[in-house]
Design a protein around this motif. Structure first.
Motif, mmCIF file in Angstrom:
data_model
loop_
_atom_site.group_PDB
_atom_site.id
_atom_site.type_symbol
_atom_site.label_atom_id
_atom_site.label_comp_id
_atom_site.label_asym_id
_atom_site.label_seq_id
_atom_site.Cartn_x
_atom_site.Cartn_y
_atom_site.Cartn_z
ATOM 1 N N ALA A 173 0.847 -1.201 0.000
ATOM 2 C CA ALA A 173 0.000 0.000 0.000
ATOM 3 C C ALA A 173 0.877 1.244 0.000
ATOM 4 N N TYR A 174 0.699 2.072 -1.032
ATOM 5 C CA TYR A 174 1.400 3.363 -1.049
ATOM 6 C C TYR A 174 0.377 4.421 -0.633
ATOM 7 N N ILE A 175 0.571 5.001 0.552
ATOM 8 C CA ILE A 175 -0.433 5.895 1.145
ATOM 9 C C ILE A 175 -0.156 7.353 0.759
ATOM 10 N N THR A 176 -1.127 7.978 0.071
ATOM 11 C CA THR A 176 -0.976 9.403 -0.268
ATOM 12 C C THR A 176 -2.154 10.211 0.280
ATOM 13 N N ILE A 177 -2.698 9.780 1.414
ATOM 14 C CA ILE A 177 -3.780 10.537 2.059
ATOM 15 C C ILE A 177 -3.146 11.583 2.974
ATOM 16 N N HIS A 178 -3.563 12.841 2.804
ATOM 17 C CA HIS A 178 -3.099 13.911 3.700
ATOM 18 C C HIS A 178 -4.178 14.097 4.768
ATOM 19 N N GLY A 179 -3.781 14.005 6.032
ATOM 20 C CA GLY A 179 -4.790 14.069 7.092
ATOM 21 C C GLY A 179 -5.297 12.674 7.424
ATOM 22 N N THR A 180 -6.423 12.633 8.157
ATOM 23 C CA THR A 180 -6.946 11.334 8.598
ATOM 24 C C THR A 180 -7.625 10.596 7.434
ATOM 25 N N PRO A 181 -7.568 9.261 7.362
ATOM 26 C CA PRO A 181 -6.913 8.297 8.262
ATOM 27 C C PRO A 181 -5.509 7.882 7.798
ATOM 28 N N GLY A 182 -4.945 8.597 6.804
ATOM 29 C CA GLY A 182 -3.689 8.128 6.227
ATOM 30 C C GLY A 182 -2.437 8.699 6.843
ATOM 31 N N GLU A 183 -2.594 9.794 7.626
ATOM 32 C CA GLU A 183 -1.403 10.456 8.163
ATOM 33 C C GLU A 183 -1.325 10.341 9.680
ATOM 34 N N ASP A 184 -2.386 9.842 10.303
ATOM 35 C CA ASP A 184 -2.447 9.860 11.771
ATOM 36 C C ASP A 184 -2.282 8.482 12.413
ATOM 37 N N GLY A 185 -1.983 7.457 11.600
ATOM 38 C CA GLY A 185 -1.727 6.128 12.161
ATOM 39 C C GLY A 185 -2.891 5.159 12.058
ATOM 40 N N ILE A 186 -4.082 5.649 11.708
ATOM 41 C CA ILE A 186 -5.271 4.779 11.678
ATOM 42 C C ILE A 186 -5.144 3.732 10.569
ATOM 43 N N LEU A 187 -4.824 4.193 9.366
ATOM 44 C CA LEU A 187 -4.679 3.275 8.236
ATOM 45 C C LEU A 187 -3.463 2.361 8.422
ATOM 46 N N GLN A 188 -2.421 2.923 9.016
ATOM 47 C CA GLN A 188 -1.212 2.126 9.286
ATOM 48 C C GLN A 188 -1.541 0.950 10.210
ATOM 49 N N ALA A 189 -2.383 1.205 11.213
ATOM 50 C CA ALA A 189 -2.773 0.128 12.142
ATOM 51 C C ALA A 189 -3.554 -0.964 11.404
ATOM 52 N N TYR A 190 -4.418 -0.537 10.485
ATOM 53 C CA TYR A 190 -5.193 -1.500 9.682
ATOM 54 C C TYR A 190 -4.239 -2.386 8.866
ATOM 55 N N PHE A 191 -3.255 -1.761 8.209
ATOM 56 C CA PHE A 191 -2.324 -2.559 7.391
ATOM 57 C C PHE A 191 -1.432 -3.461 8.243
ATOM 58 N N GLU A 192 -1.118 -3.020 9.463
ATOM 59 C CA GLU A 192 -0.374 -3.897 10.388
ATOM 60 C C GLU A 192 -1.209 -5.151 10.676
ATOM 61 N N LEU A 193 -2.507 -4.943 10.944
ATOM 62 C CA LEU A 193 -3.399 -6.077 11.224
ATOM 63 C C LEU A 193 -3.490 -7.009 10.021
ATOM 64 N N MET A 194 -3.530 -6.417 8.822
ATOM 65 C CA MET A 194 -3.656 -7.201 7.581
ATOM 66 C C MET A 194 -2.313 -7.788 7.130
ATOM 67 N N GLN A 195 -1.247 -7.371 7.811
ATOM 68 C CA GLN A 195 0.117 -7.799 7.468
ATOM 69 C C GLN A 195 0.462 -7.440 6.016
ATOM 70 N N ILE A 196 0.082 -6.220 5.634
ATOM 71 C CA ILE A 196 0.402 -5.702 4.302
ATOM 72 C C ILE A 196 1.418 -4.571 4.473
ATOM 73 N N PRO A 197 2.579 -4.682 3.821
ATOM 74 C CA PRO A 197 3.562 -3.594 3.951
ATOM 75 C C PRO A 197 3.036 -2.306 3.316
ATOM 76 N N TYR A 198 3.465 -1.173 3.882
ATOM 77 C CA TYR A 198 2.992 0.126 3.397
ATOM 78 C C TYR A 198 4.151 1.120 3.370
ATOM 79 N N SER A 199 3.897 2.282 2.735
ATOM 80 C CA SER A 199 4.989 3.197 2.398
ATOM 81 C C SER A 199 5.414 4.156 3.499
ATOM 82 N N THR A 200 4.576 4.349 4.502
ATOM 83 C CA THR A 200 4.800 5.484 5.409
ATOM 84 C C THR A 200 5.407 5.070 6.751
#
Length: 329
Positions: free
Chosen positions: A82-109
């Motif tokens: 996942a390459y995250i280009t969301i400015h603000g919530t949920p892409g910059e504040d850790g919410i989406l990052q937590a989801y990808f951690e749960l899904m075990q999908i690597p992400y860019s941020t």
């Protein structure tokens, strides 16, 4: 199954902040820069509970949130990155990052902790100040708190800046020159965030510096000098063509250029950042005052990061390829 055996890359844009439109532009530019010889890029647009997959500008599917996959012609397509280009919530504040951690999908941020730390300006400022980073003095006011303008001005002086504490955007930012404007500016910031940050004004020039860690090595980008034609670098100055003069590399003497890059590198480490990050400063005399850390900086064609990458003699495609390959391995 991925018949081509090329990893499926989700470029994620949109989000739930006022910068939705800018994020969509960032996403389109990053999508173009994903090397389609190596990867299968898809645009995923998020807004609230609508997570949609686009191909060539057309919606092709909804995301299955249970495993971040989608169905196309009865074939299940799972994302590898996942390459995250969301400015603000949920892409910059850790919410989406937590989801990808749960899904075990690597992400860019940056990870969950780093994203949430840097998104909350007040907490990030106090954390970095404690580690010796120089910055303006500030006060935080929670929404609904009584506003005592006299006490604020006694502590911070005039002019001063009022901004949303957690917004990830340039919306709701005001430069206050007179006592009579302060209350309105605080209420404007509260529209974007439940907390307003009121900062002492530092009279200097603005500079911004990008950085990324690739294969364990930090690459610090050339610095950009920001010369807004408006009073300050607000949303209009940021996104109106010609409203800001941006000079990359910045016209700084060598010792100050290196000082700013060194400080950028130190803050990146202090905040345990990952992926491309941009750090903003004000230079007064020979001191760089820290402004903020942007963990999903603008990636539109005219944004600072693509300018800085070009000034290094690199392409956005090269850098994005390295980020994806690093995290996939």
């Amino acid at each position: 199954m991925n018949k081509t055996n090329k990893p499926n890359i989700a470029v994620i844009a949109g989000g739930d902040s006022s910068e939705f439109v800018v994020s969509v532009k960032s996403g389109a530019n990053v999508l173009k820069a994903v090397d389609s010889a190596k990867f299968s890029p898809w645009l995923v647009q998020m807004q609230g509970k609508n997570w949609e997959v686009f191909k060539e500008g057309k919606k092709v599917a909804d995301i299955d949130k249970s495993d971040f996959s989608f169905l196309l012609n009865n074939e299940k397509i799972a994302f590898d990155f996942a390459y995250i280009t969301i400015h603000g919530t949920p892409g910059e504040d850790g919410i989406l990052q937590a989801y990808f951690e749960l899904m075990q999908i690597p992400y860019s941020t940056c990870n969950v902790h780093s994203s949430s730390l840097t998104f909350n300006k007040w907490i990030c400022n106090n954390y970095l100040r404690n580690l010796g980073v120089v910055m303006a003095n500030s006060i935080k006011l929670n929404k609904g708190t009584a506003i005592d303008v006299n006490t604020i001005v006694e502590k911070l002086g005039l002019p001063l800046f009022v901004k949303p504490n957690a917004g990830g955007s340039s919306f709701g930012v005001s430069k206050v020159k007179e006592l009579s404007q302060l209350e309105e500016a605080i209420e404007k910031a509260w529209i974007e965030s439940d907390e307003a940050l009121i900062e002492q004004f530092i009279d200097g020039k603005e500079f911004t510096c990008g950085i990324v860690r690739l294969q364990g090595e930090k690459v610090v980008f050339p610095i950009t000098e920001v010369l807004p034609k408006n009073e300050f670098f607000d949303f209009e100055a940021k996104y109106t063509p010609g409203a800001t003069e941006e000079i990359t590399p910045a016209r700084l003497p060598k010792h100050l250029f290196e000082k700013c890059q060194q400080l950028t590198s130190e803050i990146y480490d202090m905040c345990e950042c990952s992926g491309i990050v941009r750090i903003d400063f004000i230079l007064k005399n020979e001191t760089f005052y820290f402004l903020e850390v942007n963990t999903t900086p603008g990636m539109t064609a005219t944004s600072f990061i693509p300018q800085q990458i070009a000034a290094m003699g690199k392409t956005l495609q090269e850098i994005i390829t390295q980020i994806i390959e690093d995290k996939l391995n």
